[in-house]
Design a protein around this motif. Structure first.
Motif, PDB file in Angstrom:
ATOM      1  N   GLY A 288       0.839  -1.200   0.000  1.00 20.39           N
ATOM      2  CA  GLY A 288       0.000   0.000   0.000  1.00 20.39           C
ATOM      3  C   GLY A 288       0.873   1.249   0.000  1.00 20.39           C
ATOM      4  O   GLY A 288       0.614   2.218  -0.721  1.00 20.39           O
TER       5      GLY A 288
ATOM      6  N   MET B  39     -16.861  -6.134   2.316  1.00 14.79           N
ATOM      7  CA  MET B  39     -16.601  -4.685   2.419  1.00 14.79           C
ATOM      8  C   MET B  39     -17.246  -3.892   1.286  1.00 14.79           C
ATOM      9  O   MET B  39     -17.260  -2.659   1.309  1.00 14.79           O
ATOM     10  CB  MET B  39     -15.085  -4.423   2.454  1.00 14.79           C
TER      11      MET B  39
ATOM     12  N   LEU C   6       2.835 -20.748   9.057  1.00 15.10           N
ATOM     13  CA  LEU C   6       4.148 -20.632   9.701  1.00 15.10           C
ATOM     14  C   LEU C   6       4.002 -20.491  11.210  1.00 15.10           C
ATOM     15  O   LEU C   6       3.159 -19.731  11.694  1.00 15.10           O
ATOM     16  CB  LEU C   6       4.880 -19.394   9.166  1.00 15.10           C
TER      17      LEU C   6
ATOM     18  N   GLN D  95       2.767 -13.035  -3.355  1.00 13.21           N
ATOM     19  CA  GLN D  95       3.206 -12.929  -1.964  1.00 13.21           C
ATOM     20  C   GLN D  95       4.626 -12.392  -1.801  1.00 13.21           C
ATOM     21  O   GLN D  95       5.406 -12.358  -2.751  1.00 13.21           O
ATOM     22  CB  GLN D  95       3.147 -14.311  -1.331  1.00 13.21           C
ATOM     23  N   GLY D  96       4.921 -12.010  -0.569  1.00 10.44           N
ATOM     24  CA  GLY D  96       6.292 -11.649  -0.217  1.00 10.44           C
ATOM     25  C   GLY D  96       6.553 -10.159  -0.311  1.00 10.44           C
ATOM     26  O   GLY D  96       5.691  -9.369  -0.714  1.00 10.44           O
TER      27      GLY D  96
HETATM   28  C1  LIG Z   1       5.898 -15.394   9.879  1.00  8.05           C
HETATM   29  C2  LIG Z   1       6.025 -14.739   8.527  1.00  8.05           C
HETATM   30  C3  LIG Z   1       7.262 -14.674   7.911  1.00  8.05           C
HETATM   31  C4  LIG Z   1       7.396 -14.077   6.658  1.00  8.05           C
HETATM   32  N1  LIG Z   1       8.641 -14.005   6.099  1.00  8.05           N
HETATM   33  C5  LIG Z   1       8.788 -13.429   4.901  1.00  8.05           C
HETATM   34  C6  LIG Z   1      10.091 -13.258   4.353  1.00  8.05           C
HETATM   35  O1  LIG Z   1      11.112 -13.582   4.976  1.00  8.05           O
HETATM   36  N2  LIG Z   1      10.192 -12.694   3.121  1.00  8.05           N
HETATM   37  C7  LIG Z   1       9.090 -12.260   2.434  1.00  8.05           C
HETATM   38  O2  LIG Z   1       9.247 -11.744   1.315  1.00  8.05           O
HETATM   39  N3  LIG Z   1       7.844 -12.360   2.952  1.00  8.05           N
HETATM   40  C8  LIG Z   1       7.669 -12.926   4.164  1.00  8.05           C
HETATM   41  N4  LIG Z   1       6.418 -12.992   4.722  1.00  8.05           N
HETATM   42  C9  LIG Z   1       5.262 -12.503   3.928  1.00  8.05           C
HETATM   43  C10 LIG Z   1       5.130 -10.983   3.951  1.00  8.05           C
HETATM   44  O3  LIG Z   1       5.094 -10.523   5.280  1.00  8.05           O
HETATM   45  C11 LIG Z   1       3.846 -10.543   3.227  1.00  8.05           C
HETATM   46  O4  LIG Z   1       3.776 -11.173   1.966  1.00  8.05           O
HETATM   47  C12 LIG Z   1       3.837  -9.038   3.031  1.00  8.05           C
HETATM   48  O5  LIG Z   1       3.798  -8.415   4.292  1.00  8.05           O
HETATM   49  C13 LIG Z   1       2.640  -8.581   2.207  1.00  8.05           C
HETATM   50  O6  LIG Z   1       2.740  -7.182   2.101  1.00  8.05           O
HETATM   51  P1  LIG Z   1       1.528  -6.204   1.831  1.00  8.05           P
HETATM   52  O7  LIG Z   1       2.033  -4.854   2.050  1.00  8.05           O
HETATM   53  O8  LIG Z   1       0.902  -6.419   0.519  1.00  8.05           O
HETATM   54  O9  LIG Z   1       0.387  -6.596   2.838  1.00  8.05           O
HETATM   55  P2  LIG Z   1       0.344  -6.641   4.413  1.00  8.05           P
HETATM   56  O10 LIG Z   1       1.698  -6.677   4.981  1.00  8.05           O
HETATM   57  O11 LIG Z   1      -0.586  -7.749   4.723  1.00  8.05           O
HETATM   58  O12 LIG Z   1      -0.347  -5.250   4.810  1.00  8.05           O
HETATM   59  C14 LIG Z   1      -1.734  -5.029   4.684  1.00  8.05           C
HETATM   60  C15 LIG Z   1      -2.088  -3.907   5.633  1.00  8.05           C
HETATM   61  O13 LIG Z   1      -3.480  -3.631   5.540  1.00  8.05           O
HETATM   62  C16 LIG Z   1      -3.977  -3.368   6.846  1.00  8.05           C
HETATM   63  N5  LIG Z   1      -5.416  -3.612   6.852  1.00  8.05           N
HETATM   64  C17 LIG Z   1      -6.061  -4.803   6.741  1.00  8.05           C
HETATM   65  N6  LIG Z   1      -7.386  -4.603   6.773  1.00  8.05           N
HETATM   66  C18 LIG Z   1      -7.578  -3.259   6.898  1.00  8.05           C
HETATM   67  C19 LIG Z   1      -8.738  -2.445   6.967  1.00  8.05           C
HETATM   68  N7  LIG Z   1      -9.969  -2.967   6.925  1.00  8.05           N
HETATM   69  N8  LIG Z   1      -8.573  -1.097   7.074  1.00  8.05           N
HETATM   70  C20 LIG Z   1      -7.327  -0.542   7.112  1.00  8.05           C
HETATM   71  N9  LIG Z   1      -6.194  -1.284   7.057  1.00  8.05           N
HETATM   72  C21 LIG Z   1      -6.332  -2.626   6.938  1.00  8.05           C
HETATM   73  C22 LIG Z   1      -3.201  -4.324   7.718  1.00  8.05           C
HETATM   74  O14 LIG Z   1      -3.218  -3.919   9.079  1.00  8.05           O
HETATM   75  C23 LIG Z   1      -1.808  -4.240   7.091  1.00  8.05           C
HETATM   76  O15 LIG Z   1      -1.036  -3.216   7.659  1.00  8.05           O
HETATM   77  C24 LIG Z   1       6.259 -13.555   5.990  1.00  8.05           C
HETATM   78  C25 LIG Z   1       5.015 -13.596   6.622  1.00  8.05           C
HETATM   79  C26 LIG Z   1       4.885 -14.184   7.876  1.00  8.05           C
HETATM   80  C27 LIG Z   1       3.540 -14.206   8.547  1.00  8.05           C
END
Ligand SMILES: Cc1cc2nc3c(=O)[nH]c(=O)nc-3n(C[C@H](O)[C@H](O)[C@H](O)COP(=O)(O)OP(=O)(O)OC[C@H]3O[C@@H](n4cnc5c(N)ncnc54)[C@H](O)[C@@H]3O)c2cc1C
Length: 513
Positions: free
Chosen positions: A8, A287, A310, A485-486
């Motif tokens: 985001g 939503m 995990l 993912q990631g």
């Molecule tokens: C234990 C673990 C280990 C991991 N290790 C790795 C790694 O080593 N390398 C790697 O590349 N990836 C790893 N990942 C995966 C990685 O964390 C995710 O793929 C990544 O965070 C996705 O990014 P994103 O910004 O798209 O979404 P997210 O990080 O999921 O962010 C989405 C955001 O939206 C917010 N949100 C949700 N609903 C609402 C709402 N209704 N209103 C307002 N805000 C909302 C959430 O609070 C969050 O802040 C790991 C994940 C886990 C759980």
């Protein structure tokens, strides 16, 4: 922007850079989603709560061309340990994935000379395919039909289609002969959280091998949260605004156009030009008040989840672990413990039936290659195990510590000096804790769902949907969309679609850092 995960924030940063009036609404009090660093155990011990290894983002022009000035102006620095990763067997045999492909092949040769040659051949075969795939990874996905038909026109392309359709285990078996080499590569690709026999996953071996030798694996100095901080700095530099504690309850519409959001407080916010969701597509039927119809909901609901989750342990250690596999393994960014091939495959079967496993954890001691992560002489340990999303017996809250104890035993067995008395403090997070942590991770899946071919590339999340949701001005970015993912910064491509729909020239927007 609904959701302030790194995706985001990435999209918001590009939109702000283009001059749009951007506001990010993050539901939690903290930005970054899965890209945050906390002193989770004790003061001075900095733990990446979720993502630690940043891999594909290094092929993203956001980083490789520093399009947002994250590296040059906003303090983002990556550490690249070498080897990036080692796969280690219980008997001490290992393969170390160095930046240098020949050095890697030398470690394979210690197990199998023919497979060392096979690895070099595989790397040679896959490298040009990476050249072809990588730009597509960070651009809006081509329609699946067009992509397949283009590939089908050459012999190499046909080979690529075959591999895309195969399982990664089958690709390993086709190219390599020694069971240990097959097990090591299979273990590595299983980081997708999909079992090895699942079809439509073969492309990942093809991408991961050349990628690791071209870019290595990056770890953010001081912790992953510094990527979030740098993105926030880029947004605010261009006048973007950010609100935390702003939970979006539903999206608002005006005719066939999205017009804004309503927060859980009842506050309504209007968006003149676009609303972008960094959410899980599975959150959207609710939503949007089922606005896109029962058929759309059905298509969203049937998207196939990953195979397992995990179990993550963060530990503060009184000293550095000494690994029995030696320096090559110990200095690696990550160590992945594997088992002989039959046992490895049985472990994934257990996960399928809700049984916990402990024999194949991933281990990182980030304070070894980034001393900012622990007080002098002390260390942080990130110990991860694959885990069933739901346990067949009992529940995660009552069993996570006991199950993690066994994972910790496996870790100790890989070292000459680790035992419970070296642990100053520990925090364990189960898949259920992940689901609670982030509303976009129902079921505890941070990747939202699997990346098998039928829901990957142009078919992610739905066939040829790309980033556009079915209302004017309404977009989706993050793991539900290409490239999945990631930590990828993949929302750059989503931002490009938004900007182009609004009449902006994306090349001009990214022109200068
Ligand atoms: C234990 C673990 C280990 C991991 N290790 C790795 C790694 O080593 N390398 C790697 O590349 N990836 C790893 N990942 C995966 C990685 O964390 C995710 O793929 C990544 O965070 C996705 O990014 P994103 O910004 O798209 O979404 P997210 O990080 O999921 O962010 C989405 C955001 O939206 C917010 N949100 C949700 N609903 C609402 C709402 N209704 N209103 C307002 N805000 C909302 C959430 O609070 C969050 O802040 C790991 C994940 C886990 C759980």
């Amino acid at each position: 922007m609904a959701g302030g995960g790194h995706n985001g924030l990435t999209a918001a940063a590009y939109l702000a850079k283009a001059g749009l009036d951007v506001e990010v609404l993050e539901g939690k009090e903290e930005l970054g989603g899965g890209v945050v660093t906390h002193e989770a155990t004790l003061p001075g011990f900095r733990h990446d709560l979720h993502a630690i290894a940043h891999i594909f983002i290094h092929g993203n022009p956001m980083i490789s061309d520093d399009e947002l000035g994250l590296l040059s102006r906003h303090g983002l620095r990556y550490v690249h340990p070498d080897p990036s990763m080692s796969v280690v067997f219980p008997d001490g045999d290992f393969i170390a994935f160095h930046r240098d492909v020949h050095k890697t092949a030398e470690t394979i040769a210690a197990i199998s000379r023919p497979d060392a040659e096979n690895y070099l051949r595989f790397h040679e075969f896959a490298s040009p395919l990476l050249d072809m795939l990588l730009p597509a990874f960070f651009a809006p996905p081509a329609p699946m039909g067009a992509l397949l038909s283009q590939l089908d026109s050459t012999e190499t392309g046909q080979e690529m289609i075959r591999v895309l359709m195969m399982s990664y285990l089958d690709v390993c078996r086709e190219w390599f002969e020694h069971p240990k080499v097959i097990a090591a590569l299979t273990r590595w690709v299983s980081e997708l959280l999909i079992a090895p026999e699942e079809g439509g996953t073969g492309a990942f071996l093809l991408m991961m091998v050349p990628f690791i030798h071209r870019y290595g694996m990056g770890y953010v100095e001081t912790g992953s949260g510094a990527l979030t901080d740098a993105l926030v700095a880029s947004i605010t530099e261009h006048g973007g605004r950010i609100r935390t504690g702003a939970v979006v309850r539903r999206f608002l519409f005006d005719g066939d156009r999205v017009s804004g959001v309503e927060l859980t407080t009842g506050e309504e916010l209007r968006a003149e030009r676009a609303v972008v969701a960094n959410l899980n597509i599975k959150q959207l039927p609710e939503m949007t008040g089922d606005r896109f119809g029962a058929d759309w909901r059905r298509k969203v609901e049937r998207i196939k989840p990953v195979g397992f989750g995990l179990l993550a342990g963060h530990l503060a250690l009184s000293e550095a672990p000494v690994f029995t596999a030696g320096e090559h393994a110990g200095a690696a960014g990550f160590q992945e413990i594997t088992a002989p091939l039959p046992d490895l495959l049985r472990a994934f079967d257990k996960l399928k039936y809700g049984e916990p496993i402990h024999s194949i954890p991933s281990i990182a001691v980030p304070s070894v290659w980034d001393p900012t992560r622990a007080p002098d002489g002390k260390h942080t340990l990130y110990l991860l195990s694959y885990a069933p999303t739901e346990l067949a017996e009992g529940d995660w809250d009552s069993r996570k510590e006991e199950i993690f104890d066994r994972v910790f035993d496996t870790f100790c067995a890989q070292t000459t000096n680790m035992s419970a008395d070296k642990v100053l403090a520990r925090v364990v997070h189960s898949p259920l804790d992940s689901a609670r942590f982030n509303a976009a991770w129902p079921g505890g899946d941070p990747g939202h769902f699997g990346c098998q071919l039928f829901q990957f590339l142009g078919y992610r999340p739905l066939p040829n949907m790309g980033y556009r949701l079915p209302a004017k001005g309404f977009y989706l970015v993050g793991p539900s969309t290409h490239p999945g993912q990631g930590v990828t910064g993949g929302a750059r491509a989503g931002a490009r679609v938004v900007l182009e729909d609004l009449g902006y020239d994306f090349a001009k927007v990214v022109g200068t850092p």
